[in-house]
Design an enzyme around this catalytic site. Structure first.
Site, mmCIF file in Angstrom:
data_model
loop_
_atom_site.group_PDB
_atom_site.id
_atom_site.type_symbol
_atom_site.label_atom_id
_atom_site.label_comp_id
_atom_site.label_asym_id
_atom_site.label_seq_id
_atom_site.Cartn_x
_atom_site.Cartn_y
_atom_site.Cartn_z
ATOM 1 N N SER A 8 49.247 39.120 37.897
ATOM 2 C CA SER A 8 49.180 40.240 36.954
ATOM 3 C C SER A 8 47.734 40.444 36.551
ATOM 4 C CB SER A 8 50.020 39.945 35.707
ATOM 5 O OG SER A 8 49.761 40.892 34.684
ATOM 6 N N TYR A 39 51.334 34.350 28.141
ATOM 7 C CA TYR A 39 51.732 34.926 29.431
ATOM 8 C C TYR A 39 50.518 35.065 30.349
ATOM 9 C CZ TYR A 39 53.373 38.529 32.715
ATOM 10 O OH TYR A 39 53.688 39.248 33.842
#
Length: 252
Positions: A145, A158
């Protein structure tokens, strides 16, 4: 590398059988293949099975998969290869976003995010890469990501898991060079879907359809890394240069 190539022949294993992005990738690559959907509560994947079958798969099977039960990963991967033939493509599409505010005060929740989004991925990747190396061919698709490119205050739990995964996958990709096994590292930005429902989309957001299109195109070009959308690559190059005092004020 820019030459065109077909993704590796063989069974497609989707780890995260309910993933929106994973299913979009699977439907694009299903034609003429055996597809295995791996997820918890695997008996409740009828809709996903039908969708992949309608995309042209020769057969669609489901298997029970608990990402955090890392002691089961080796046996799972080898059993799938034994039952359904050589594995051509492994798509790792499982993960959790977690709750950043909760994780800042609840260490167990922070550990849950890190376990699923980093440690479990490392486990599966290691076992899958070992099997594909022995075969001498295969494709691994790993979802990192942009959140892991430079970790932000707003989602650092995250983001740190994705940063770890990004680094591990990059090193694994290098170690696979010359083995016949190809690893594609995918760096999407904000994806509008079930996982981000209720959140305000970030600039340059994409949909699961768009991410899957980018993945399939990158596989065909044998790329090592793909940013989705591609405009994020120069943006994050610039963001790496921002001073820390300004970076810590960045929103999600």
């Amino acid at each position: 590398m820019s030459r065109r190539a077909e993704p590796a022949a063989g069974t497609l294993l989707l780890l995260g059988g309910r993933s929106e992005i994973g299913l979009e990738v699977a439907t694009r690559l299903a034609s003429g293949r055996t597809v295995v959907l791996a997820a918890r509560r695997s008996s409740d994947l009828d809709a996903q099975q039908r969708r992949v079958q309608q995309a042209g798969a020769d057969a669609v099977h489901t298997v029970e998969f608990d990402a955090n039960a890392m002691d089961t990963h080796a046996e799972l991967v080898s059993r799938i290869a034994e039952r359904y033939g050589p594995i051509g493509i492994v798509v790792l599409a499982f993960g959790i976003l977690g709750d950043q505010a909760r994780a800042e005060n609840d260490a167990q929740h922070a550990l849950d995010v890190i376990t699923t989004d980093f440690l479990a991925q490392v486990s599966v990747l290691t076992h899958a890469a070992k099997l594909l190396r022995a075969q001498g061919s295969g494709d691994l698709v790993v979802f990192s990501s942009v959140a892991g490119v430079r970790v932000r205050r707003a989602n650092y739990v995250y983001g740190s898991a994705k940063a770890g995964l990004d680094g591990f996958a990059g090193g694994l990709s290098d170690s696979l060079h010359g083995s016949g096994v190809h690893l594609l590292l995918v760096r999407p930005g904000f994806v509008i879907g079930f996982m981000t429902e209720g959140m305000t989309p970030a600039p340059m957001s994409s949909t699961p359809d768009q991410v899957a299109d980018g993945v399939v195109t990158a596989l065909g070009k044998r790329r090592a890394t793909v940013w989705i959308p591609g405009t994020l690559r120069p943006v994050f190059f610039g963001m790496r240069l921002l001073p820390q005092w300004l970076w810590r004020r960045m929103p999600r």
